[in-house]
Design a protein around this motif. Structure first.
Motif: not given
Length: 306
Positions: A32-57
């Motif tokens: 899975h790939v996750a990205r984050a924004v604040n309430f105004r839509g400004i990108v926050v931080g770098d994207p993260i790619t994580f596996p579909n398992n307990e360690e990834g979660f």
């Protein structure tokens, strides 16, 4: 006062405060790939790619908590597309960690791809950002925890849908087989799935086999498979149409082998359908108000479960 759709969306937008970290997750089978924004839509931080398992979660949760701490945010809301089934485990795991999870409409995600870069280009990182934007803009729906009985009912009904599709497919193939080998059978039995028709296909499927038989033998064969069997009149009719059949006479051994497998598939689907419907009927009374709803005329147990 009339409640409009816009009012609902306004309420959803108002729930996203300046203290929220809004996360969008693009769901896949393995990563899975996750990205984050604040309430105004400004990108926050770098994207993260994580596996579909307990360690990834766990790595996703650490990423969320780090972004909250760095940007002095107090809450997080995670949005994802409810496509397929790969999102279910992640959503349940996050909810156990007291993270609010919402879903977005996949059709709207596709329509909102141009909002960021004026192109319809697709990538996992872009899709995750589009999902986060949609949540920020109030285009989301809540994911609610259900009771054990509701979850069982959902799984059982999904199972039933698969079995019904297989049953319909086997019936369609049986009809095709009859059209090729013994089309006149429908003059005797209008419905190919009637007990008499199925018994006939099991005992003497091809018209050539019937040519040397007597009506009494046919009735005796039906009697061996059915408690209430057709009589001599049906047997005479079956013999008459068999003698005039225009069905194919080539590769009959192969057609008979095919029919055996079709009947096995049909029998299996019927047995599985009976079992799953029995399980549904056993589980349904555990749902609140189910018994009262069943008292309404025209509502069956299966339709109410659906």
């Amino acid at each position: 006062m009339k409640f409009k759709m816009q009012d609902k969306q306004n309420q959803l937008i108002e729930r996203i405060t300046d203290k929220h970290l809004v996360v969008g997750v693009d769901i896949a089978q393995q990563f899975h790939v996750a990205r984050a924004v604040n309430f105004r839509g400004i990108v926050v931080g770098d994207p993260i790619t994580f596996p579909n398992n307990e360690e990834g979660f766990s790595s996703l949760l650490i990423w969320i908590n780090n972004l909250k701490r760095l940007h002095k945010l107090e809450a997080a809301i995670v949005g994802m597309e409810p496509t397929g089934h790969y999102w279910i485990n992640l959503s349940k795991w996050l909810m156990k960690q007291d993270i609010e999870v919402v879903t977005v409409n996949p059709h709207l995600v596709k329509r909102n791809k141009e909002n960021r870069d004026n192109t319809q280009s697709k990538s996992d990182k872009k899709d995750a950002l589009v999902i986060a934007d949609m949540v920020k803009n109030g285009y989301y729906a809540f994911v609610r925890n259900t009771s054990e009985s509701f979850e069982k009912l959902r799984v059982l009904m999904s199972n039933r849908d698969v079995i019904v599709k297989r049953l319909v497919s086997s019936i369609n193939q049986l009809n095709r087989w009859v059209d090729i080998v013994f089309p006149e059978l429908r003059q005797v039995f209008k419905d190919i799935t009637a007990k008499g028709a199925i018994a006939t296909l099991r005992l003497f499927p091809s018209p050539m086999e019937l040519g040397s038989m007597k009506p009494e033998e046919i009735v005796a064969g039906w009697k061996s498979l059915m408690k209430r069997q057709p009589g001599l009149k049906k047997a005479y009719l079956l013999l008459n149409v068999a003698r005039k059949s225009v069905g194919t006479r080539q590769a009959l051994d192969a057609y008979k082998f095919h029919l055996e497998q079709l009947l096995e598939e049909y029998d299996l689907a019927i047995q599985q359908l009976e079992r799953v419907e029995l399980a549904i009927k056993d589980e349904l009374p555990k749902i609140p108000f189910a018994n009262k709803l069943l008292m309404i005329k025209g509502i069956s147990e299966i339709s109410l479960a659906g």
